[in-house]
Design a protein around this motif. Structure first.
Motif, short mmCIF file in Angstrom:
data_model
loop_
_atom_site.label_atom_id
_atom_site.label_comp_id
_atom_site.label_asym_id
_atom_site.label_seq_id
_atom_site.Cartn_x
_atom_site.Cartn_y
_atom_site.Cartn_z
N GLN A 1 0.79 -1.00 -0.04
CA GLN A 1 -0.07 -0.12 -0.25
C GLN A 1 0.99 1.23 0.16
O GLN A 1 0.77 1.94 0.73
CB GLN A 1 -1.05 -0.27 1.31
CG GLN A 1 -1.62 -1.28 1.39
CD GLN A 1 -2.83 -1.31 0.34
OE1 GLN A 1 -3.14 -0.28 -0.44
NE2 GLN A 1 -3.68 -2.29 0.07
N ARG B 1 -9.56 1.47 2.78
CA ARG B 1 -10.67 2.04 3.53
C ARG B 1 -11.85 1.07 3.73
O ARG B 1 -12.73 1.17 4.55
CB ARG B 1 -10.96 3.39 3.10
CG ARG B 1 -9.82 4.40 3.47
CD ARG B 1 -10.22 5.76 2.81
NE ARG B 1 -10.28 5.99 1.38
CZ ARG B 1 -10.63 6.57 0.75
NH1 ARG B 1 -10.66 7.83 1.29
NH2 ARG B 1 -10.60 6.83 -0.65
N TRP C 1 -6.12 -1.59 -4.59
CA TRP C 1 -7.34 -1.73 -3.85
C TRP C 1 -7.36 -0.60 -2.68
O TRP C 1 -6.50 -0.66 -1.85
CB TRP C 1 -7.54 -3.20 -3.35
CG TRP C 1 -9.03 -3.51 -2.64
CD1 TRP C 1 -10.13 -3.38 -3.37
CD2 TRP C 1 -9.22 -3.44 -1.27
NE1 TRP C 1 -11.02 -3.64 -2.21
CE2 TRP C 1 -10.43 -3.74 -1.07
CE3 TRP C 1 -8.53 -3.59 -0.09
CZ2 TRP C 1 -11.19 -3.69 0.17
CZ3 TRP C 1 -9.14 -3.72 1.07
CH2 TRP C 1 -10.45 -4.08 1.27
N ASP C 2 -8.56 0.06 -2.33
CA ASP C 2 -8.80 0.99 -1.31
C ASP C 2 -8.92 0.24 -0.28
O ASP C 2 -9.84 -0.48 0.11
CB ASP C 2 -9.70 2.03 -1.73
CG ASP C 2 -9.84 3.10 -0.91
OD1 ASP C 2 -9.17 3.28 0.18
OD2 ASP C 2 -10.43 4.22 -1.21
#
Length: 575
Positions: free
Chosen positions: A393, A464, A461-462
């Motif tokens: 990330q 959150r 991919w987020d």
């Protein structure tokens, strides 16, 4: 994170390491000792240089070495230059996006099918000569020209280039996502630089370090290729890898020692090719800096841009035209030279081969699907492990996040070199010619490509979404299986299709480890390519191409069908 998820994430990279690198290490170990005469099973109970002496006495050996090295270096240089110039001239344009959309079907075509299609195009009696005869060439009979299997390997280089250009272009596209290329180009354009020169001076230095390993993989493959070389390459003498393959399959078991010496030599040749490329990088980089500092802007580069589009467009057209000609031959009736089209059309060849195709198609599907599913599970585990460690990330990449150096290791070692060693070791323990051994051999090459295909979407991919799910009480495994993986259904399906396509195209793994007991469409197509029945060759090559195409079609349709009632997930990923 609970104990079970942590344990699962910790095991996945280690298991993948065993799956990918275990056979490579074992295979190399299995050829080193026989290369020096030690193989008790065949009567070699002492170390000796006799295998090397026998290898050195082979006629044309040095020409084979020179041919392998030339093909590898020339193929890599031409493919890389074509991709770099095309990206420099057309990045961010509609043409670039059109070529990007055409990448998937071109990449889905196996090397063998592409090579056979090219052979049907450029042969003296091929489709291109037919189109120009007799009105332009005057040929009423096929000309006596050595186009295929030429002694310099030009046809082999062409067959490799048309497949390596799409692969390198895909790797450049992946690297561009890690670089703010649009801002760099906008900056240099405001300084008066042309699009092509501006990209070469500002963007290329940023992305080349990221594509160096894929370039080395292309170089290693071109230096040690066997299947494509059997179809398009020279035969008197053949490249070193092809001769090694022949010695390994010779009924005279004494040649196993010589084959082992050739495998070690081939490994050294690939290392020398990569070392030579690395040695040339420094002076080329110095010249590039001098050129960049020279200040030439070349604002009017319209002619250069159109010229730069020709090689990549030519590769796409040649692959497409080759597949078209394969399809024509598979349904052709009487087709005399120099007629551009057959006198009639028939499905007789397909009907005659229907029963014979069942077993190879079923074997190919089962092997490739099994390897793809296992590889997908390993890839998800490795990527999730990288994310958990902060490598996926935005942090520093690890060796398992879809772009690290570990992914490329199996692709940098000549297949025929270590697979021959694997064959020797499996034979000693009675594990050769078995289904698990062949699947494991496929996994060595399928896992890297699945990791490469899935790595970028997985990192994008987020996170959150996961934080929201955990805030609602979901555990790590439930977040993974109920939120993350469903949202990534599209990329997961594409990665599985890529693995399936790679498995379909495997030739050496099936022949060497399977010992000829597992007939696939690829092994049958290579054998038939040496014959003269173009209709039969066309049928098998078309089937070999259609299997990956079916895989990609399912991969594209599956997310749309699963999420048909959820517009935001229609592509299988986040919007």
């Amino acid at each position: 994170m609970g104990v079970a998820p942590r344990r699962w994430l910790g095991v996945a990279p280690a298991l993948t390491l065993v799956v990918m690198l275990g056979p490579v290490a074992a295979g190399l170990a299995g050829v080193v000792l026989p290369a020096f005469g030690y193989l008790p099973a065949l009567g070699g109970d002492r170390l000796t240089l006799e295998p090397w002496q026998a290898l050195a006495a082979e006629p044309g050996l040095w020409r084979s070495i020179r041919l392998s090295l030339t093909v590898g270096l020339a193929t890599t240089l031409v493919a890389l230059a074509a991709v770099v110039l095309f990206c420099a001239a057309w990045h961010g344009t509609r043409l670039f996006r059109a070529v990007e959309r055409a990448l998937a079907p071109v990449l889905a075509v196996p090397h063998v099918a592409a090579a056979v299609g090219l052979a049907f195009l450029i042969a003296p009696s091929g489709f291109l000569v037919r189109l120009m005869s007799p009105w332009a060439t005057g040929f009423e009979r096929p000309p006596d020209l050595l186009i295929l299997n030429d002694p310099d390997g030009l046809a082999l280089m062409a067959g490799l280039v048309i497949k390596e250009v799409p692969f390198l272009l895909l790797m450049v596209l992946s690297a561009l996502t890690q670089t703010n290329a649009a801002r760099l180009i906008a900056g240099v354009r405001t300084l008066g630089y042309g699009r092509t020169v501006g990209w070469l001076k500002a963007v290329l230095p940023q992305i080349y370090p990221q594509i160096r390993l894929p370039v080395f993989a292309v170089l290693a493959y071109g230096t040690a290729v066997v299947d494509t070389a059997l179809i398009l390459g020279p035969t008197t003498p053949a490249p070193l890898a092809v001769r090694l393959f022949g010695w390994a399959h010779d009924p005279d078991l004494a040649l196993r020692f010589q084959a082992s010496a050739a495998a070690v030599l081939l490994l050294g040749l690939v290392a020398a090719a990569i070392g030579l490329w690395l040695a040339l990088e420094r002076p080329v980089a110095w010249l590039g800096r001098r050129w960049a500092e020279g200040g030439g802007r070349f604002a009017d580069d319209r002619v250069v841009r159109w010229v730069a589009a020709l090689p990549v467009a030519g590769c796409v057209v040649l692959v497409g035209a080759g597949i078209l000609v394969l399809g024509l031959w598979s349904v052709a009736g009487l087709w005399r030279f120099p007629a551009a089209l057959p006198d009639g059309w028939t499905l007789a060849t397909w009907a005659h081969q229907a029963d014979d195709l069942v077993r190879p198609v079923a074997t190919s599907f089962a092997l490739s699907a099994t390897a793809a599913v296992i590889a997908l599970g390993l890839a998800v585990g490795c990527l999730e492990h990288a994310v958990a460690r902060g490598a996926g990330q935005g942090g520093r990449r690890s060796g398992w996040d879809g772009g690290g150096w570990l992914v490329y290791l199996p692709l940098l070692v000549p297949q025929v070199a270590f697979l021959f060693g694997v064959q020797v070791l499996l034979a000693r323990v009675g594990g050769d010619q078995t289904w698990p051994a062949v699947v494991w051999g496929h996994l060595v090459f399928v896992v890297p490509y699945v990791l490469l295909a899935l790595g970028e979407p997985y990192r994008a991919w987020d996170a959150r979404y996961g934080q929201v799910a955990r805030g609602l009480g979901a555990g790590p495994m439930r977040v993974l299986f109920a939120v993350k993986l469903p949202m990534l259904l599209g990329p997961l399906a594409i990665a599985a299709a890529v693995g399936f396509a790679v498995g379909i195209g495997q030739y050496l793994v099936t022949v060497l480890i399977g010992g000829g007991r597992f007939a696939t469409v690829t092994t049958e197509a290579v054998v038939l390519a040496a014959g003269g029945d173009r209709r039969l060759i066309g049928v098998y090559a078309m089937v070999q191409m259609l299997l990956p195409l079916v895989g990609f079609t399912v991969a594209l349709a599956l997310p749309a069908w699963v999420w048909r009632r959820r517009r935001g997930l229609g592509g299988g990923g986040e919007r």
